[in-house]
Design an enzyme around this catalytic site. Sequence first.
Site, PDB file in Angstrom:
ATOM      1  N   ASP A   1       0.811  -1.222   0.000  1.00 16.25           N
ATOM      2  CA  ASP A   1       0.000   0.000   0.000  1.00 16.25           C
ATOM      3  C   ASP A   1       0.843   1.270   0.000  1.00 16.25           C
ATOM      4  OD1 ASP A   1       0.838  -0.941   2.541  1.00 16.25           O
ATOM      5  OD2 ASP A   1      -0.485   0.510   3.505  1.00 16.25           O
ATOM      6  N   GLU A   2       0.239   2.323  -0.526  1.00 15.32           N
ATOM      7  CA  GLU A   2       0.695   3.699  -0.322  1.00 15.32           C
ATOM      8  C   GLU A   2       2.162   3.963  -0.662  1.00 15.32           C
ATOM      9  OE1 GLU A   2      -2.332   5.128   3.188  1.00 15.32           O
ATOM     10  OE2 GLU A   2      -0.429   4.294   3.816  1.00 15.32           O
ATOM     11  N   VAL A   3       2.547   3.678  -1.886  1.00 16.38           N
ATOM     12  CA  VAL A   3       3.882   4.086  -2.351  1.00 16.38           C
ATOM     13  C   VAL A   3       3.708   5.417  -3.072  1.00 16.38           C
ATOM     14  CG1 VAL A   3       5.862   3.455  -3.768  1.00 16.38           C
ATOM     15  CG2 VAL A   3       4.449   1.664  -2.712  1.00 16.38           C
TER      16      VAL A   3
END
Lengths: 696, 696
Positions: free
Chosen positions: B320-322
């Site tokens: 998640d969330e790069v």
Amino acid sequence: MSVWNGIQALGLICFAVLLCSPGASAKEPPRPNLMPWPASVQAGSGSLRVDSSFSMALTGHTEARLDRAAQRFLRQLSRQTALPLPVKASSKPTLTVHTDHASKEVQELGEDESYLLEISSDGAKIDAATTLGAMHGLKTFLQLVEVSPDGFTAPALKIQDKPRFPWRGLMIDVGRHFVPLDILRRNLDGLEAVKMNVFHWHLSEDQGFRVESKKFPKLHTLGSDGLFYTQDEIRDLIAYARDRGIRVVPEFDMPGHSTAWFVGHPELASGPGPYAIERKWGIFDPAMDLTNEKTYKFLDDLVGEMTKLFPDHYFHIGGDEVNGKQWDANPKIQEFKKSHGLKDNEALQAYFSQRVQKIVTKHGKAVVGWDEVFIPGVPKDIVIQSWRGQASLAQAASQGYHGILSNGYYLDLGWSTARHYAVDPLSGPGANLTPEQQQLILGGESCMWSEYVNPENIDSRIWPRNAAIAERLWSPQNVTDVASMYARMNAIGSELEWIGLTHRTYYPQMLRRIAGPGASPEELAALRRLSDVVEPVKDYTREATAPAEPTSATPLNRVVDAVLLESDAARRFGDLADKFVASSCRDADTGARLRAQFAAWRDNDAKLQPLMGRSFLVKEIAASSQDLSALGAIGLAALDFAAKGGAAPDDWKTQQLAVIEQVKKPKSQLLLMPVPAVQKLVEAVAAGGSCASPKP
Amino acid sequence: MSVWNGIQALGLICFAVLLCSPGASAKEPPRPNLMPWPASVQAGSGSLRVDSSFSMALTGHTEARLDRAAQRFLRQLSRQTALPLPVKASSKPTLTVHTDHASKEVQELGEDESYLLEISSDGAKIDAATTLGAMHGLKTFLQLVEVSPDGFTAPALKIQDKPRFPWRGLMIDVGRHFVPLDILRRNLDGLEAVKMNVFHWHLSEDQGFRVESKKFPKLHTLGSDGLFYTQDEIRDLIAYARDRGIRVVPEFDMPGHSTAWFVGHPELASGPGPYAIERKWGIFDPAMDLTNEKTYKFLDDLVGEMTKLFPDHYFHIGGDEVNGKQWDANPKIQEFKKSHGLKDNEALQAYFSQRVQKIVTKHGKAVVGWDEVFIPGVPKDIVIQSWRGQASLAQAASQGYHGILSNGYYLDLGWSTARHYAVDPLSGPGANLTPEQQQLILGGESCMWSEYVNPENIDSRIWPRNAAIAERLWSPQNVTDVASMYARMNAIGSELEWIGLTHRTYYPQMLRRIAGPGASPEELAALRRLSDVVEPVKDYTREATAPAEPTSATPLNRVVDAVLLESDAARRFGDLADKFVASSCRDADTGARLRAQFAAWRDNDAKLQPLMGRSFLVKEIAASSQDLSALGAIGLAALDFAAKGGAAPDDWKTQQLAVIEQVKKPKSQLLLMPVPAVQKLVEAVAAGGSCASPKP
């Protein structure tokens, strides 16, 4: 700076003018919240900020135990404040702890426990002769950290401290109810916090032999229902205690209170057997056969094993409460009595005590025993633990024997803390001893006998009340202000929560069990209102008043098991009522507060009715609930008379006092604690004196 | 006997006429207090006594785990009731548990968890296909034991039960704040109690790599501040979970959220480094270098090590969330992107995901990942964990992929339990899937992200709220009655206390810290009155509204950290206000209760003043305290108008609503929860409609 001794400082509302916060008023609690109060406190000016930059350094003598104490200190500081404290050292430590030298490898009675603590706005330092003193200083510092308008702080001051008595202990009876190790550990943490230095482990009873014996495994396998401590566990607990500056004194109670021994070893008993673990409470007939040389051989082996396991110099052999019936019934023992010229059972027990004392001495230890083991002529290194009282202790001291006081410190009797606090080992007969004789009185021990405790309520039976006894044994004799004691004890009670003691946790949880999980907040509040003002019946009346004969299988889930031993609400109510009467019933604000309280009591029974219909544990206290309502109605009527002025009529007074007589009686083993204060109010109103005749 | 499905039974006040206690009334909570509600419940007549003669027997398939489950059952039964239960078997057991056969050696997704539980006044029996079902049946029995007028009892009934979804989990993030093992263990006990069967262990984050790696020790030694789990500890926890029918799914979050990896292994990162453990919250730039073959070699070795440590078939790789900033800034990665025809960072991450998925598959495991790892064409045995929502999940399912829902179940966002409860994995877009596609949606997981939790408040963030999510995932879809859910959840909350969860313990203790140990009971009551009706700001507003940028070193000791995420008092107040308005303001009793509540609020600020002068942590909430007083005053004025009859004047309404607008705004990160209900009351009174015009 002015030097204050304990008693002077305690009378003041604030610690020092300079230390009072801006919002300080007469309502503020005494500060600092120290318990036990130190030997000497000098107020400084300003305060030290305690924030996440806090760091500490140890100088002088070092040892692993000090490092662990420092880690424990930081952990506890972090718990109290929720500050995440850095573990790393700093170049300019906030707190420096200097220790001169090590304490003894096996902690001894009377080692130097003194310390000096100085705090200024720049930093703090502790100076101690030994590791023991350094650890005490750390505990004092923790008590000084307080929330302030500007964050957490510790007041600037200088404390020079040392204990009044060298033996300050707590006894826990793990025989009647087994007490798991985690509970013992958190209680050791509690002892450390209030600077007690002896854990007296009452390990054997009619109801259980709680130590693994490798020599005589039948003792614990047959005598404990599987509830015993292994030798490894015991060694761990002793190490845990040593880390906290606490000696562990084991007690193996003999020749009575030993039924559990006889389950596996009936040959030790004076009666024919067979024996089963005792399930009831009280004094029972089984006692050791003191005429049989095999008994002494067995005890020699067992004491040999146990003195190796327990490193402390003292070894407690019990000795209390032998009713002698098995001896009387055994012809062989009667014959022995005659042939040895022992005139009565007391003399028989004296013979036994002397034999056992020799065994203990042979294994390099000194004997501790209850009053009964004190027989003129025994070796002088014995210590008498007195459950009988100061007179007994003074008598022993006058003959050159050491003693410690436990009479007056029995936590299970349900006394008020003030009553325990008033008991001084050197008051009464002890006060008449010569100074040299007084030196023989080493201190005291509070005792937690465990008929009615389990993991849920044991902490609330011990804490925070035990802190006041700790103060009696540590602080100068003139530290006796009761109001200050209560205020500081309640504050310390909050700190003890962060140590992990559960003295406040289980009470509401037990009430929720009693009410059932479906109870509404209003119903729970009604149950709490009643529970908050009742206490269990006192002293040894609990067996006599029990609905059925209590045993070790009796569930401890009733209201009497849940409520605290001392009602804070009732004590505060009493203060309020006193204040009102003292004002000649003119203090309108106090009157209004009393009126609100009385109305809530009067209306409480109706609110509790739904729960009574749903839970047998609430139904049980129906009579107490009605009593509280009656008490509320009486109070309201008294306030009405007070408001009208003039004395209340005699027949009214008679009527109210008759009701009060009824309400005074315990119901379902509970006492309604505000009764005396209401009675005082009724009498004042009826007297038409102070209350009815306000000064012009 | 009549068969009731969940929804029908839940609407009833009492479980069955025959089961209602004599005092039953409309005020009684729904019974039995089961959560999750079973698939089918048939009421019987009478009840089974549960007393100290209780005994149980296991028949059919046996294994050590079942014995331990039985011991745990007896221990928990004893805790709930305080009955000392005999350990020995009885010839006529009260409860017989029959298990057909073992469950899988390593617990698998979709194993048979069904059980049958029958209770009559004569005894009880559980029949289950597997050990898993037998353990669920025991937990149901525990929830059924209740206090009654005649002791503890369990109602006669027949339950046939099985879960709606096979994947019912809780994720705990131990990266942002380390969570000690004892806390994890008690939460596993909680999961078992509500029949959740997955513990998703979020083990790595920017703020910490929490697993001992023997292959790459720098991961945990340099990436965890010393706060990590050893492999032995992990094996113990997995065994502990397995004993409770719970799978452990480990998550190693990559290629983002991985700063802590780079402290010891900067060569894995896309940026130059060096790296330090992240102390702040949010999405950070560091991400793995997906162009470097050494990265995959490293991951192959690490996944190889970790898949051996964690036996579950599923292995979570995060994803998640790069934010892609390090990739954008690295010419080598840009070159790689071009040369491989990857059009954007999403495509870059897809490339990485595919590579890692192959590694995981090679080690015999199936991948779980957050939405981002779902790339059309990935192997079908992947499981998508959706933080984005049902649409994302439905999209994956429509393409034949498995998924679990977490969007809507984030416990840290501070939603009401009702709001979580309304989220169904198969509602919204999921409802339009074919039955076969719906089968692909395996269940869900609640998530405890740990920016603002510590050992003191983590339990209260998870419990009892998580029980309602557990019900959503276990019970029939039509079990949706919110009032019943709250009543049962609060009851289960009491049982969870006896398991050892501290969701109710620390709130008052934290308030005592905030107030300082010297606070009087009255002062504490004032603090509690305010705290009871506020909640922390919701969703992701906490960073934005913080007084200073929060980090992992920020003490979690403020009121916002102590108060519960959902105010029970405000919810009950809202119900009361609704009732009053619905009665056209004619219900005098409700009006009086509202008036008392408003008066207490109005007067509370004055009572809190002394504490504000003494504690910075109380001072902080001064504005909220003033708001509560203002709200109380508005409420009282509204009640006055309601009592007079006729509509309140327009300018009064305008004025009150203007104040309400101010009061609505969060202060010191707290929301005053009764505001909407007071606003409704003001509007009703001002409208002169329902409230001012009582029906004739």
